[in-house]
Design a protein around this motif. Sequence first.
Motif, short mmCIF file in Angstrom:
data_model
loop_
_atom_site.label_atom_id
_atom_site.label_comp_id
_atom_site.label_asym_id
_atom_site.label_seq_id
_atom_site.Cartn_x
_atom_site.Cartn_y
_atom_site.Cartn_z
N GLY A 1 -47.82 -14.84 14.05
CA GLY A 1 -47.87 -14.70 12.59
C GLY A 1 -49.12 -14.00 12.10
N PRO A 2 -49.53 -14.26 10.88
CA PRO A 2 -48.98 -15.30 9.98
C PRO A 2 -47.71 -14.85 9.27
N PHE A 3 -46.93 -15.85 8.83
CA PHE A 3 -45.68 -15.60 8.13
C PHE A 3 -45.62 -16.46 6.87
N THR A 4 -44.83 -15.96 5.92
CA THR A 4 -44.45 -16.77 4.76
C THR A 4 -42.92 -16.84 4.78
N LEU A 5 -42.41 -18.05 4.64
CA LEU A 5 -40.98 -18.27 4.79
C LEU A 5 -40.42 -18.91 3.53
N PHE A 6 -39.35 -18.30 3.01
CA PHE A 6 -38.63 -18.87 1.86
C PHE A 6 -37.30 -19.39 2.38
N VAL A 7 -37.15 -20.71 2.40
CA VAL A 7 -35.99 -21.32 3.05
C VAL A 7 -35.04 -21.93 2.03
N PRO A 8 -33.78 -21.43 1.96
CA PRO A 8 -32.79 -22.09 1.12
C PRO A 8 -32.55 -23.51 1.63
N ARG A 9 -32.55 -24.47 0.73
CA ARG A 9 -32.36 -25.86 1.11
C ARG A 9 -31.05 -26.04 1.87
N THR A 10 -31.02 -27.01 2.79
CA THR A 10 -29.88 -27.23 3.67
C THR A 10 -28.56 -27.34 2.91
N ASP A 11 -28.52 -28.09 1.82
CA ASP A 11 -27.26 -28.25 1.10
C ASP A 11 -26.78 -26.95 0.48
N VAL A 12 -27.73 -26.05 0.16
CA VAL A 12 -27.36 -24.75 -0.39
C VAL A 12 -26.69 -23.90 0.68
N LEU A 13 -27.28 -23.88 1.86
CA LEU A 13 -26.71 -23.10 2.97
C LEU A 13 -25.34 -23.66 3.38
N ASN A 14 -25.19 -24.97 3.28
CA ASN A 14 -23.93 -25.59 3.68
C ASN A 14 -22.81 -25.34 2.68
N SER A 15 -23.16 -25.19 1.41
CA SER A 15 -22.13 -25.10 0.37
C SER A 15 -21.81 -23.68 -0.09
N ASP A 16 -22.68 -22.72 0.17
CA ASP A 16 -22.44 -21.35 -0.30
C ASP A 16 -21.35 -20.69 0.54
#
Length: 258
Positions: A160-175
């Motif tokens: 790295g270094p890295f910056t990560l923007f992670v969609p919340r688990t329920d969002v990934l599961n429902s989209d």
Amino acid sequence: CSAIDACETSNGGCSAKAECRRTTPGNRVCVCNAGYTGDGIVCIEINPCLENNGGCDGNAECTQTGPNQAVCNCLKGYSGDGKRCTYISLCSQNNGGCSEFATCNDTELTERTCTCKHNYIGDGFKCRGNIFQELLRDSNTSRFYFHLEALSIRDIAGPGPFTLFVPRTDVLNSDPRVKDWLAKGVMAQVLRYHMVGCASLLYNDLTRITNITSLHGDPIHISYSQNLLVLNNKAEIILSDAVGTNGVIHVINQILVP
């Protein structure tokens, strides 16, 4: 004539803690009671703790409870019956309360230090690895981790270094679009659009910039107003600053689309 009982009056002049014993007419001896010492005229209570710690362990406290009587209690940090006391290692149970990724070291009685292991950072009570590892440890980000694993994307496992923007688990599961992206083979591009290289940007850093470039190559627009950070005018940062050894994770409430 009758023999004079020398003990008849005032205990024969003996101590109240002594026994007066008649010997010959008009004579007596004074003998201190059990638990007392002296010449019988003066009798002093024996404190067994004054000699050899009353038979207690060297790591125990001797407390007098009566004439020549005492109890032994192990000192703080030791366990046992007082006659024998064993040191209690704080680190021997549950790693001393340290993180599972930390080393616990006993320093002195009732004290210990927690130090994060190599390749982990933190205060010892909470230790974090690289952000790739940290994704799996949080239910909010674990689904993103499984997508990366399924597609063999390991960019953020590097230094790295890295910056990560992670969609919340329920969002990934429902989209519903996720299934389409997977079927079309573009999911890897979508995931990389959530990664920024060469910078570990904390929440406060993001409030001062308007655009950053993702590992996918497309820019991400950042706006900040009314104490809200929004990406591409849609995705709001809802959890921030999960710092790992090689970057930082922010959780967002929508999927970013390149």
